[in-house]
Design a protein around this motif. Structure first.
Motif, short mmCIF file in Angstrom:
data_model
loop_
_atom_site.label_atom_id
_atom_site.label_comp_id
_atom_site.label_asym_id
_atom_site.label_seq_id
_atom_site.Cartn_x
_atom_site.Cartn_y
_atom_site.Cartn_z
N GLY A 57 23.07 43.92 -33.43
CA GLY A 57 22.45 43.62 -34.71
C GLY A 57 21.83 42.25 -34.78
O GLY A 57 21.48 41.79 -35.87
N PHE A 58 21.63 41.58 -33.62
CA PHE A 58 21.08 40.22 -33.63
C PHE A 58 19.69 40.16 -34.26
O PHE A 58 19.29 39.14 -34.80
N ASP A 59 18.94 41.28 -34.20
CA ASP A 59 17.59 41.28 -34.73
C ASP A 59 17.49 41.97 -36.09
O ASP A 59 16.39 42.25 -36.57
N ALA A 60 18.65 42.25 -36.70
CA ALA A 60 18.68 42.88 -38.02
C ALA A 60 18.92 41.82 -39.09
O ALA A 60 19.31 40.68 -38.78
N PRO A 61 18.66 42.12 -40.36
CA PRO A 61 19.00 41.17 -41.43
C PRO A 61 20.47 40.78 -41.37
O PRO A 61 21.33 41.57 -40.97
N ALA A 62 20.77 39.54 -41.77
CA ALA A 62 22.12 39.01 -41.64
C ALA A 62 23.15 39.83 -42.39
O ALA A 62 24.32 39.88 -42.01
N TRP A 63 22.73 40.49 -43.48
CA TRP A 63 23.71 41.27 -44.27
C TRP A 63 24.06 42.60 -43.59
O TRP A 63 25.03 43.22 -43.96
N GLU A 64 23.31 42.98 -42.56
CA GLU A 64 23.66 44.19 -41.81
C GLU A 64 24.55 43.77 -40.64
O GLU A 64 24.13 43.70 -39.49
N GLU A 65 25.80 43.50 -40.93
CA GLU A 65 26.71 42.90 -39.96
C GLU A 65 27.24 43.95 -38.98
O GLU A 65 28.02 44.82 -39.36
N GLN A 66 26.80 43.86 -37.73
CA GLN A 66 27.14 44.85 -36.72
C GLN A 66 27.87 44.26 -35.52
O GLN A 66 28.32 45.00 -34.65
N GLY A 67 27.97 42.93 -35.46
CA GLY A 67 28.53 42.29 -34.29
C GLY A 67 30.04 42.35 -34.21
O GLY A 67 30.73 42.64 -35.19
N ALA A 108 37.55 41.63 -33.52
CA ALA A 108 36.94 41.37 -34.83
C ALA A 108 35.63 42.16 -34.89
O ALA A 108 34.95 42.34 -33.88
N GLU A 109 35.28 42.63 -36.09
CA GLU A 109 34.07 43.43 -36.22
C GLU A 109 33.36 43.11 -37.53
O GLU A 109 33.82 42.30 -38.32
N ASP A 110 32.21 43.76 -37.72
CA ASP A 110 31.38 43.54 -38.91
C ASP A 110 31.01 42.07 -39.05
O ASP A 110 31.13 41.47 -40.12
N LEU A 111 30.52 41.50 -37.95
CA LEU A 111 30.16 40.08 -37.90
C LEU A 111 28.64 39.93 -37.80
O LEU A 111 27.96 40.77 -37.19
N PRO A 112 28.07 38.85 -38.37
CA PRO A 112 26.63 38.61 -38.29
C PRO A 112 26.22 37.99 -36.95
O PRO A 112 26.05 36.78 -36.83
N ALA A 113 26.07 38.85 -35.96
CA ALA A 113 25.56 38.47 -34.63
C ALA A 113 26.31 37.31 -34.00
O ALA A 113 25.77 36.21 -33.84
N PRO A 114 27.57 37.49 -33.60
CA PRO A 114 28.29 36.42 -32.92
C PRO A 114 27.61 36.04 -31.61
O PRO A 114 27.05 36.89 -30.92
N ASN A 115 27.69 34.75 -31.29
CA ASN A 115 27.02 34.25 -30.09
C ASN A 115 28.01 33.42 -29.27
O ASN A 115 28.69 33.91 -28.39
N GLY A 116 28.11 32.10 -29.58
CA GLY A 116 28.99 31.23 -28.82
C GLY A 116 30.45 31.60 -29.00
O GLY A 116 30.87 32.02 -30.08
N ILE A 117 31.23 31.46 -27.92
CA ILE A 117 32.66 31.77 -27.99
C ILE A 117 33.40 30.89 -26.98
O ILE A 117 32.98 30.77 -25.82
N ALA A 118 34.45 30.23 -27.43
CA ALA A 118 35.21 29.34 -26.54
C ALA A 118 36.62 29.16 -27.08
O ALA A 118 36.83 29.10 -28.29
N PHE A 119 37.58 29.06 -26.17
CA PHE A 119 38.96 28.81 -26.56
C PHE A 119 39.17 27.35 -26.95
O PHE A 119 38.45 26.45 -26.50
N THR A 120 40.18 27.12 -27.78
CA THR A 120 40.69 25.77 -27.98
C THR A 120 41.38 25.34 -26.68
O THR A 120 41.74 26.18 -25.84
N PRO A 121 41.61 24.04 -26.47
CA PRO A 121 42.21 23.60 -25.20
C PRO A 121 43.56 24.23 -24.90
O PRO A 121 43.89 24.41 -23.72
N ASP A 122 44.34 24.58 -25.92
CA ASP A 122 45.65 25.18 -25.66
C ASP A 122 45.62 26.71 -25.68
O ASP A 122 46.67 27.35 -25.59
N TYR A 123 44.46 27.29 -25.80
CA TYR A 123 44.26 28.75 -25.78
C TYR A 123 44.90 29.46 -26.97
O TYR A 123 45.03 30.68 -26.96
N SER A 124 45.27 28.73 -28.00
CA SER A 124 45.87 29.38 -29.17
C SER A 124 44.84 29.96 -30.13
O SER A 124 45.18 30.75 -31.01
#
Length: 339
Positions: A170-180, A196-212
């Motif tokens: 859904g990266f190219d859809a309107p933001a309110w059409e949450e498909q990510g 997690a679902e129904d998100l507005p096009a998630p992109n970057g993803i990274a753990f905190t240093p302690d992986y929590s």
């Protein structure tokens, strides 16, 4: 990899384009033009030029390999031309690591399980792995997740080698059409589950240093969320909106995290990196030199060499694809090496 450039690239890649690229290496640019309290990165080298067939180049996924060289991907590279490239940060030499006919690779990270390089194929909906030398390509994951195809964008590994992927459907859809979605893929079995679902096009993803916890950047909302995970990382216990990015027409891209827990937020639509503390304080902004900014429009990602503060950002635009160097605020760790 975002915004109008992303839409254009996706449309082109999905119908299969072909062309060539070159690896010019301009001279270093002296640091200049930073606002007070900001940083100006120094040009390391030019890695790619705009591809004739696709009309663009877009460097992504910087990651340091076991030999100490920096690997990057070029998202809209035509079939048969370099899709994963090696940059020697000492000599500035650029060489080809891997190519194929169909992949549109948007991120890269080495797995702690097998030390292979894993690549997200955004257009193909799969995860491919290769050796550090670019050999023995294998499809690690492909197909639907809970009945829906993926647009895997960025990835990160936990300490056990399980993969966490931002599905930018859904990266190219309107933001309110949450498909990510955010999808966890078991490192041993490749079994995929939705965190997690129904998100507005998630992109970057990274753990905190302690992986929590996970930081997840929402391209469609210009917001970074924080997910607190259970002990084995199979469930999101709580989540909240953590950082709001006032980017105007620009949008957030990939995320890197240093040893102090600072977030390096890349931006599609601006050739700069915004650095935040774990509590959301804007610490600094990393700019390209002023005289280079007009030909560059996107900074997609950052890699900090593990155990050092040597940081490198991938920047692209009509002038080509470049790697710029700067001093990070803290040392590099796995969460700041690829993804």
């Amino acid at each position: 990899m975002r915004a109008t450039t992303t839409r254009a690239f996706a449309a082109l890649l999905l119908v299969g384009v072909a062309a060539g690229c070159s690896d010019p290496e301009p001279e270093r640019t002296e640091q200049e033009g930073a606002q007070e309290g900001e940083l100006t990165a120094e040009l390391l080298t030019q890695v790619t030029s705009v591809h004739e067939e696709t009309g663009m180049t877009l460097l992504e996924g910087p990651v340091f390999g076991p030999d100490g060289d920096l690997l990057v991907v070029d998202v809209p590279t035509p079939a048969g031309e370099p899709k994963v490239l090696r940059v020697d940060t000492e000599t500035e030499e650029v060489s080809t690591v891997f190519t194929d006919d169909t992949g549109a690779y948007t991120s890269a990270q080495f797995s702690p399980l097998d030390d292979r390089l894993y690549l997200t194929d955004f257009a193909g909906g799969k995860i491919v792995s290769i050796t550090a030398e670019g050999e023995d390509p294998e499809v690690f994951f492909s197909g639907d997740v809970d009945g829906s195809p993926m647009n895997p964008d960025d990835l990160t590994f936990d300490e056990a080698g399980n993969m966490y992927v931002s599905d930018s459907a859904g990266f190219d859809a309107p933001a309110w059409e949450e498909q990510g979605r955010v999808v966890r893929i078991d490192g041993e079995t490749a079994e995929a589950t939705v965190l997690a679902e129904d998100l507005p096009a998630p992109n970057g993803i990274a753990f905190t240093p302690d992986y929590s916890g996970l930081w997840v950047g929402l391209y469609g909302a210009n917001r970074v969320d924080h997910y607190a995970l259970n002990e084995d990382g199979t469930e999101v216990l709580t989540s909240h909106a953590a950082i709001h990015f006032d980017g105007g027409t620009s949008r957030i891209d990939s995320i890197a995290v240093d040893a102090d827990g600072n977030l390096y937020q890349a931006v599609h639509g601006q050739p700069r990196i915004f650095v935040y503390s774990s509590t959301g304080e804007h610490l600094t902004t990393v700019n390209v030199p002023e005289d280079a900014a007009s030909g560059l429009d996107t900074a997609t990602n950052v890699a900090i060499a593990p155990g050092t503060t040597d940081a490198y950002m991938t920047v692209s635009g009509e002038d080509g694809g470049f790697v710029y160097a700067f001093d990070a605020l803290a040392e590099g760790i796995r969460q700041s090496n690829g993804g």
